[in-house]
Design an enzyme around this catalytic site. Structure first.
Site, PDB file in Angstrom:
ATOM      1  N   GLU A  88       0.848  -1.192   0.000  1.00 60.78           N
ATOM      2  CA  GLU A  88       0.000   0.000   0.000  1.00 60.78           C
ATOM      3  C   GLU A  88       0.885   1.244   0.000  1.00 60.78           C
ATOM      4  OE1 GLU A  88      -3.757  -0.022   2.524  1.00 60.78           O
ATOM      5  OE2 GLU A  88      -2.403   1.229   3.728  1.00 60.78           O
ATOM      6  N   LYS A  90       2.639   4.457   1.003  1.00 60.31           N
ATOM      7  CA  LYS A  90       2.892   5.156   2.276  1.00 60.31           C
ATOM      8  C   LYS A  90       2.960   6.652   1.944  1.00 60.31           C
ATOM      9  CE  LYS A  90       5.651   5.228   6.453  1.00 60.31           C
ATOM     10  NZ  LYS A  90       5.348   6.660   6.682  1.00 60.31           N
ATOM     11  N   ARG A  95      -0.699  11.135   9.701  1.00 58.23           N
ATOM     12  CA  ARG A  95      -1.622  10.063  10.027  1.00 58.23           C
ATOM     13  C   ARG A  95      -2.705  10.591  10.961  1.00 58.23           C
ATOM     14  NH1 ARG A  95       0.299   4.158  12.381  1.00 58.23           N
ATOM     15  NH2 ARG A  95      -1.760   3.196  12.583  1.00 58.23           N
ATOM     16  N   GLU A 140      -4.407   8.879   5.928  1.00 60.43           N
ATOM     17  CA  GLU A 140      -3.272   9.787   5.801  1.00 60.43           C
ATOM     18  C   GLU A 140      -3.822  11.092   5.227  1.00 60.43           C
ATOM     19  OE1 GLU A 140       0.956  10.052   6.554  1.00 60.43           O
ATOM     20  OE2 GLU A 140      -0.480   8.438   6.922  1.00 60.43           O
ATOM     21  N   PHE A 180      -6.937   4.135   5.063  1.00 56.56           N
ATOM     22  CA  PHE A 180      -6.211   2.866   4.986  1.00 56.56           C
ATOM     23  C   PHE A 180      -6.639   1.803   5.995  1.00 56.56           C
ATOM     24  CE2 PHE A 180      -3.437   5.576   7.628  1.00 56.56           C
ATOM     25  CZ  PHE A 180      -3.173   4.743   8.704  1.00 56.56           C
ATOM     26  N   ARG A 257       4.262  -2.349  17.807  1.00 55.09           N
ATOM     27  CA  ARG A 257       5.043  -2.365  16.577  1.00 55.09           C
ATOM     28  C   ARG A 257       5.397  -3.815  16.281  1.00 55.09           C
ATOM     29  NH1 ARG A 257       7.754   1.609  14.111  1.00 55.09           N
ATOM     30  NH2 ARG A 257       7.740   2.941  15.980  1.00 55.09           N
ATOM     31  N   LYS A 263       7.390  -1.383   6.752  1.00 55.24           N
ATOM     32  CA  LYS A 263       7.681  -0.224   5.904  1.00 55.24           C
ATOM     33  C   LYS A 263       8.763  -0.598   4.893  1.00 55.24           C
ATOM     34  CE  LYS A 263       8.394   2.487   9.520  1.00 55.24           C
ATOM     35  NZ  LYS A 263       8.694   3.627  10.398  1.00 55.24           N
TER      36      LYS A 263
END
Length: 425
Positions: A88, A90, A95, A140, A180, A257, A263
């Site tokens: 997707e 970024k 955000r 975003e 998203f 995380r 990423k």
């Protein structure tokens, strides 16, 4: 005031009221979906773990955001995600977590601060474009040139982070929302659902328009396809990709995380420090304030070896009102019915020109491109080079013939000479 970390408090609550640290996960889940440590402490102190088990996602209580790990190798990413993923864009924005209940809308930052007052246009976009009565969605928030539809860099969005002059900033730096994730819709907590299911719910409640869209994505297990999509994201003004697990265990890990999201960002970039002279080979019709003129120009470098002009960027920024009036007149005599035989392009312009007019341009950086064909295969097979965030300097190079413009070879040398590691001093 004592400087005790939230996680230490959760440990203490688990020991004092939950029977031991083994209850920490349950208490932490309540904290992650409410961001209210005081309420968590009150509930567990008064009602124990049974009270904590009744904790539910609620609109206008921000959920702590899920975070991604980082890898720079597409091979490692696919291996980590079981051989396939959803990749997707970024986006290079802020955000936001959008909460909606009826006509009431609130936006929260990544740090769970309420920022609705800074983005009243984004609030209205959510109000008009989300069909659910109640929803918590992630997006975003990106500064976008409404006339050219080009994404603008994060620095432009920072003009919106102010307490005063909000209306003026909103006019100068309008935003779009790229949605998203869906965390809650009409009474349903989606945080424990797999990501593909959440994405489906997201698409079902968005009324897509020019300024509100689902984040662009592909599902792939193909290395080359992933690399090409990455290059496309960079060229479109994004930071890179977020690669997401499609497994049945791909729940929304609030406050954590982990390797469900990875990423994919560049380790290197090639910053431009000098202007280039590029040839106008095509144009795209404008809209909004630019209706009736050209919204963006398709520009090319000159390839000495093949005696052709190879597209390297679309230019829509830096033009004054006078320029916008002047350009159609300047280019009128060079219009051709189809792409000129000396022009190499994978894009289809609305209007094509014979390569005659040369403009001076400054860009932010040179990137690999799956779309533009400047010096294709020189750096990576199947990829050309493109200029990111180009801006017209105001200088029409009437002193130069098209063949005197910046060459494709020069752009390759600029790319190599200016390449530097991101984060290096």
């Amino acid at each position: 005031r004592l400087g005790i970390a939230d996680m230490t408090v959760l440990d203490a609550l688990a020991i004092a009221y939950g029977g031991g640290k083994e209850s920490r996960e349950l208490i932490e889940r309540a904290y992650n979906i409410s961001s209210d440590l005081g309420r968590v402490a009150k509930v567990v102190a008064e009602n124990g773990l049974e009270g904590i088990k009744k904790f539910k996602v609620m609109v206008f209580e921000p959920i702590r955001p899920m975070l991604a790990e980082r890898l720079s190798s597409p091979e490692e990413i696919l291996e980590k995600l079981g051989g396939k993923c959803i990749a997707e864009y970024k986006y290079d924005g802020e955000r936001v977590q959008a909460h909606k209940k009826g006509n009431e809308v609130a936006l929260y930052s990544r740090r769970m601060e309420r920022i609705s007052d800074q983005y009243p246009d984004a609030v209205e976009l959510v109000r008009r474009s989300v069909s659910a009565e109640e929803a918590i969605l992630e997006a975003e928030c990106v500064a976008v040139d409404i006339e050219t539809n080009e994404l603008l860099p994060f620095q432009e969005l920072m003009h919106r982070r102010r307490k005063y002059g909000v209306e003026e900033a909103m006019e100068q730096y309008p935003v779009s929302l790229f949605m998203f994730d869906a965390l809650y819709v009409d009474g349903r907590d989606l945080t424990l659902k797999a990501y593909p299911s959440r994405r489906t719910q997201l698409e079902n409640v968005i009324k897509e328009n020019d300024r509100v869209k689902p984040a662009r994505q592909i599902k792939t297990g193909n290395l080359k396809e992933l690399e090409n999509f990455f290059e496309e994201a960079i060229e479109d003004g994004c930071e890179g990709l977020i690669c997401k697990s499609v497994g049945t265990d791909s729940v929304y890990q609030a406050g954590a995380r982990g390797w469900m999201w990875i990423k994919y960002k560049r380790d290197y970039k090639s910053e431009m420090t000098d202007t280039v002279d590029l040839v106008v080979v095509g144009a795209f019709y404008g809209r909004g304030k630019r209706a009736g003129t050209y919204g963006a120009l398709l520009l090319a470098t000159y390839n000495h070896e093949s005696d052709t002009f190879e597209t390297v960027t679309k230019l829509g920024t830096g033009f004054t009102d006078e320029d916008l009036k002047k350009l159609p007149e300047l280019l009128r005599n060079h219009i051709v019915p189809r792409k000129h035989s000396r022009v190499e392009s994978s894009l289809t312009a609305d209007v094509w020109f014979e390569p005659k007019v040369v403009l001076e341009v400054l860009g932010a950086e040179i990137t690999l491109s799956p779309i533009h064909v400047c010096a294709v295969d020189s750096i990576r097979k199947g990829s050309g080079l493109a200029i990111r965030f180009p801006r017209f300097t105001g200088k029409y190079r009437t002193d130069k013939k098209a063949e005197d413009a910046t060459s494709s070879t020069e752009v390759v040398e600029m790319y190599r000479n200016q390449l530097k590691q991101i984060g290096a001093s």
